[in-house]
Design an enzyme around this catalytic site. Structure first.
Site, PDB file in Angstrom:
ATOM      1  N   GLN A  84      56.091  12.321  -7.365  1.00 59.02           N
ATOM      2  CA  GLN A  84      55.871  13.651  -6.793  1.00 59.02           C
ATOM      3  C   GLN A  84      57.050  14.564  -7.120  1.00 59.02           C
ATOM      4  O   GLN A  84      58.212  14.192  -6.979  1.00 59.02           O
ATOM      5  CB  GLN A  84      55.682  13.560  -5.281  1.00 59.02           C
ATOM      6  CG  GLN A  84      55.166  14.844  -4.655  1.00 59.02           C
ATOM      7  CD  GLN A  84      54.581  14.605  -3.281  1.00 59.02           C
ATOM      8  OE1 GLN A  84      54.828  13.585  -2.666  1.00 59.02           O
ATOM      9  NE2 GLN A  84      53.815  15.556  -2.794  1.00 59.02           N
ATOM     10  N   ARG A  90      50.143  16.975  -2.168  1.00 55.52           N
ATOM     11  CA  ARG A  90      49.590  15.628  -2.277  1.00 55.52           C
ATOM     12  C   ARG A  90      48.392  15.602  -3.223  1.00 55.52           C
ATOM     13  O   ARG A  90      48.257  14.706  -4.051  1.00 55.52           O
ATOM     14  CB  ARG A  90      49.171  15.124  -0.888  1.00 55.52           C
ATOM     15  CG  ARG A  90      48.553  13.733  -0.881  1.00 55.52           C
ATOM     16  CD  ARG A  90      47.928  13.429   0.465  1.00 55.52           C
ATOM     17  NE  ARG A  90      46.833  14.340   0.765  1.00 55.52           N
ATOM     18  CZ  ARG A  90      45.589  14.188   0.314  1.00 55.52           C
ATOM     19  NH1 ARG A  90      45.290  13.177  -0.475  1.00 55.52           N
ATOM     20  NH2 ARG A  90      44.649  15.046   0.646  1.00 55.52           N
ATOM     21  N   THR A 151      47.363  -7.787   3.881  1.00 59.51           N
ATOM     22  CA  THR A 151      46.875  -9.017   4.503  1.00 59.51           C
ATOM     23  C   THR A 151      47.991 -10.046   4.608  1.00 59.51           C
ATOM     24  O   THR A 151      48.119 -10.743   5.622  1.00 59.51           O
ATOM     25  CB  THR A 151      45.685  -9.573   3.698  1.00 59.51           C
ATOM     26  OG1 THR A 151      44.568  -8.685   3.859  1.00 59.51           O
ATOM     27  CG2 THR A 151      45.285 -10.955   4.167  1.00 59.51           C
ATOM     28  N   HIS A 170      44.643 -17.343   8.964  1.00 60.17           N
ATOM     29  CA  HIS A 170      43.560 -16.799   8.139  1.00 60.17           C
ATOM     30  C   HIS A 170      43.046 -15.514   8.763  1.00 60.17           C
ATOM     31  O   HIS A 170      42.716 -15.479   9.951  1.00 60.17           O
ATOM     32  CB  HIS A 170      42.438 -17.826   7.991  1.00 60.17           C
ATOM     33  CG  HIS A 170      42.880 -19.091   7.336  1.00 60.17           C
ATOM     34  ND1 HIS A 170      43.066 -19.200   5.977  1.00 60.17           N
ATOM     35  CD2 HIS A 170      43.240 -20.288   7.864  1.00 60.17           C
ATOM     36  CE1 HIS A 170      43.496 -20.412   5.684  1.00 60.17           C
ATOM     37  NE2 HIS A 170      43.612 -21.098   6.813  1.00 60.17           N
ATOM     38  N   HIS A 177      43.789   0.990   1.590  1.00 59.89           N
ATOM     39  CA  HIS A 177      45.191   0.584   1.520  1.00 59.89           C
ATOM     40  C   HIS A 177      45.998   1.817   1.924  1.00 59.89           C
ATOM     41  O   HIS A 177      46.394   2.641   1.098  1.00 59.89           O
ATOM     42  CB  HIS A 177      45.569   0.146   0.105  1.00 59.89           C
ATOM     43  CG  HIS A 177      47.041  -0.077  -0.083  1.00 59.89           C
ATOM     44  ND1 HIS A 177      47.757  -0.987   0.659  1.00 59.89           N
ATOM     45  CD2 HIS A 177      47.937   0.513  -0.916  1.00 59.89           C
ATOM     46  CE1 HIS A 177      49.022  -0.951   0.283  1.00 59.89           C
ATOM     47  NE2 HIS A 177      49.158  -0.041  -0.669  1.00 59.89           N
TER      48      HIS A 177
END
Length: 315
Positions: A84, A90, A151, A170, A177
């Protein structure tokens, strides 16, 4: 008869691309790693720095490359992107990065590559969808790194709470994301027991009623904390990418929360986000669908809405 070499081409030799190449070289998953960059001298330097460590690594051919390396690659991993600029919005940055990624995707497709395109550049969900559109490939062959790292952060955070090895936790972070990602608590388990049931016995550090919102907040904000401390994240990203690459190169059929363009799964269409997918030689081979509870389905739909709006705004 010689076996086909397992080849990975890395597009973008910056912190993420080079750290991934380093982790991949150590893993032994690939026989050949080509590192490409707009700055060819930089790619040469990164490759040279790595090859001088070959006596300490599994057998692997590492070299600087170019677009001609796409054709025979099993995976092309795209980490390139613009930074940027001062005063840049953005959406303007997103448009610039989309232009870069779509150009790379077209080059990969035109090379005749029969492998998998793995997009890492952010915002990964939007850029993965843009790359898919530019390539003309089937959707499972153009995937994003998605929430595989998120995760892992989730499992690590829960491992501290539960006092259990992170590899035995698990569960998944799903959706974007980014800030609208969510924890799929309905899928989260320890030793086959739902996380709520496991912690109900008083074995977790916060007792039977641990703070789920706090855990999700820690996962969402962990990258921001690292950026505050050191400027950027790349070690865990490199390991996450190596995990995805290993699943593809070894045809593992592992279930990973990669970003994939949906076509009716979970009631969603024409949006790219992270859901549990079976990952093997041909990329994301199948989405693992499940009946999410109402709150998690709503969170997934909210994430999809946010991503669709951003994709429309970009175009």
């Amino acid at each position: 008869m010689d076996e086909k070499k397992r080849k990975v081409t890395v597009v973008g030799a910056g912190a993420v691309g080079s750290t991934f190449a380093y982790a991949l070289a150590q893993s032994g998953y690939a026989d050949e790693i080509a590192i490409t960059d707009m700055n060819k001298n930089f790619a040469e330097g990164q490759a040279l720095d790595l090859v001088q460590g070959l006596p300490f690594l599994p057998q692997v051919d590492i070299h600087a490359g170019d677009k001609t390396d796409y054709a025979d690659s099993d995976i092309v991993v795209v980490t390139a992107g613009a930074k940027q600029q001062s005063g840049e919005t953005r959406i303007d940055l997103l448009k610039r990065n989309a232009s870069i990624i779509t150009g790379i995707a077209k080059d990969i497709a035109e090379s005749g590559c029969s492998g998998v395109m793995l997009i890492v550049s952010n915002p990964v969900d939007i850029l993965t969808r843009a790359a898919l559109k530019a390539s003309g490939w089937e959707r499972g062959r153009v995937i994003g790194s998605g929430t595989v790292l998120d995760t892992a952060r989730f499992r690590y955070t829960l491992s501290k709470e539960c006092g259990v090895d992170a590899r035995n936790i698990h569960g998944y972070i799903l959706g974007e994301h980014g800030d609208s990602e969510f924890a799929a608590w309905s899928m989260t388990s320890v030793a086959g027991r739902r996380i709520d049931e496991y912690c109900s016995g008083g074995v977790c550090s916060s007792g039977p009623h641990f703070d789920k919102a706090k855990i999700l907040e820690e996962v969402r904000n962990s990258a921001y904390h690292i950026i505050d401390y050191k400027g950027s994240t790349y070690f865990a990203v490199g390991l996450a990418l190596t995990r995805i690459a290993g699943a593809i190169l070894r045809n593992e059929h592992s279930i990973l929360s990669v970003s994939m363009t949906l076509d009716g799964e979970f009631g969603l269409k024409d949006v790219c986000l992270s859901v549990p997918c079976i990952v093997g030689r041909s990329g994301a081979e199948r989405v693992i669908e499940s009946d999410l509870p109402a709150d998690e389905q709503a969170a997934l739909e909210a994430s999809a809405k946010r991503l669709k709006e951003a994709f429309t705004e970009m175009n």
